[in-house]
Design a protein around this motif. Structure first.
Motif, PDB file in Angstrom:
ATOM      1  N   ASN A 186      48.362  49.652  27.980  1.00  0.00           N
ATOM      2  CA  ASN A 186      48.662  48.223  28.168  1.00  0.00           C
ATOM      3  C   ASN A 186      47.449  47.356  27.838  1.00  0.00           C
ATOM      4  N   GLU A 187      46.281  47.737  28.341  1.00  0.00           N
ATOM      5  CA  GLU A 187      45.061  46.968  28.075  1.00  0.00           C
ATOM      6  C   GLU A 187      44.631  47.110  26.615  1.00  0.00           C
ATOM      7  N   ILE A 188      44.852  48.284  26.054  1.00  0.00           N
ATOM      8  CA  ILE A 188      44.515  48.480  24.635  1.00  0.00           C
ATOM      9  C   ILE A 188      45.369  47.559  23.765  1.00  0.00           C
ATOM     10  N   PHE A 203      43.593  41.014  31.639  1.00  0.00           N
ATOM     11  CA  PHE A 203      44.094  42.365  31.906  1.00  0.00           C
ATOM     12  C   PHE A 203      44.735  42.382  33.302  1.00  0.00           C
ATOM     13  N   PRO A 204      45.843  41.709  33.474  1.00  0.00           N
ATOM     14  CA  PRO A 204      46.413  41.545  34.820  1.00  0.00           C
ATOM     15  C   PRO A 204      46.862  42.850  35.480  1.00  0.00           C
ATOM     16  N   TYR A 219      36.645  39.164  29.917  1.00  0.00           N
ATOM     17  CA  TYR A 219      38.101  39.112  29.708  1.00  0.00           C
ATOM     18  C   TYR A 219      38.838  39.460  31.005  1.00  0.00           C
ATOM     19  N   ASP A 220      38.342  40.467  31.698  1.00  0.00           N
ATOM     20  CA  ASP A 220      38.976  40.876  32.950  1.00  0.00           C
ATOM     21  C   ASP A 220      38.873  39.756  33.989  1.00  0.00           C
ATOM     22  N   ARG A 221      37.687  39.159  34.127  1.00  0.00           N
ATOM     23  CA  ARG A 221      37.511  38.048  35.083  1.00  0.00           C
ATOM     24  C   ARG A 221      38.421  36.871  34.750  1.00  0.00           C
ATOM     25  N   ILE A 230      36.150  51.071  39.528  1.00  0.00           N
ATOM     26  CA  ILE A 230      35.884  51.267  38.096  1.00  0.00           C
ATOM     27  C   ILE A 230      37.162  51.002  37.315  1.00  0.00           C
ATOM     28  N   ARG A 231      37.031  50.135  36.288  1.00  0.00           N
ATOM     29  CA  ARG A 231      38.192  49.787  35.462  1.00  0.00           C
ATOM     30  C   ARG A 231      38.639  50.994  34.644  1.00  0.00           C
ATOM     31  N   LYS A 232      39.944  51.205  34.622  1.00  0.00           N
ATOM     32  CA  LYS A 232      40.546  52.261  33.811  1.00  0.00           C
ATOM     33  C   LYS A 232      41.510  51.576  32.837  1.00  0.00           C
TER      34      LYS A 232
END
Length: 130
Positions: free
Chosen positions: A43-45, A28-29, A22-24, A37-39
């Protein structure tokens, strides 16, 4: 509060590999990275809740990605986003209607076999069916 990818994976029961995908794909802009490391923030939730809903409604990732792009454009895409949800609402309502027919048949068969068990055969049950 920020969460790790592992915490989000457990929270949403989504594999870590899917979250990375999903990130790629750009879903999750605004995700923050600390030393790579992704935090995950609120917003992402919230994005994950919408992604999960849209996936369950039958949208493909490319269409969800398009939706996320529209959200970045702000108010000018309100109508477009609403139309997307209207289409998905109609799709889900149709699926619910179809599943209601399936449920009705299952309920009928439960009744049918309850009666057949009580009476020891199907003949009397079949006689009750119009």
């Amino acid at each position: 509060m920020n969460y790790s990818i592992g915490e989000i994976s457990k929270m949403f029961n989504i594999p870590i590999s899917t979250l990375r995908y999903y990130d790629r794909e750009g879903l999750f802009p605004t995700i923050e990275r600390v030393s790579g490391i992704r935090k995950f923030s609120k917003n992402e939730i919230e994005a994950l809740r919408v992604i999960d809903c849209l996936k369950k409604s039958g949208l493909e990732i490319k269409d969800i990605k398009q939706f996320m792009e529209w959200t970045k454009l702000g108010a000018e895409t309100f109508e477009t986003r609403k139309e997307l949800f209207e289409r998905q609402k109609a799709t889900i309502e149709n699926e619910i209607q179809q599943m209601q027919k399936v449920l009705d048949m299952i309920k009928f068969k439960c009744w049918y076999y309850d009666e057949a068990i009580k009476q020891g055969n199907e003949n009397a049950v079949q006689a009750q069916i119009p």
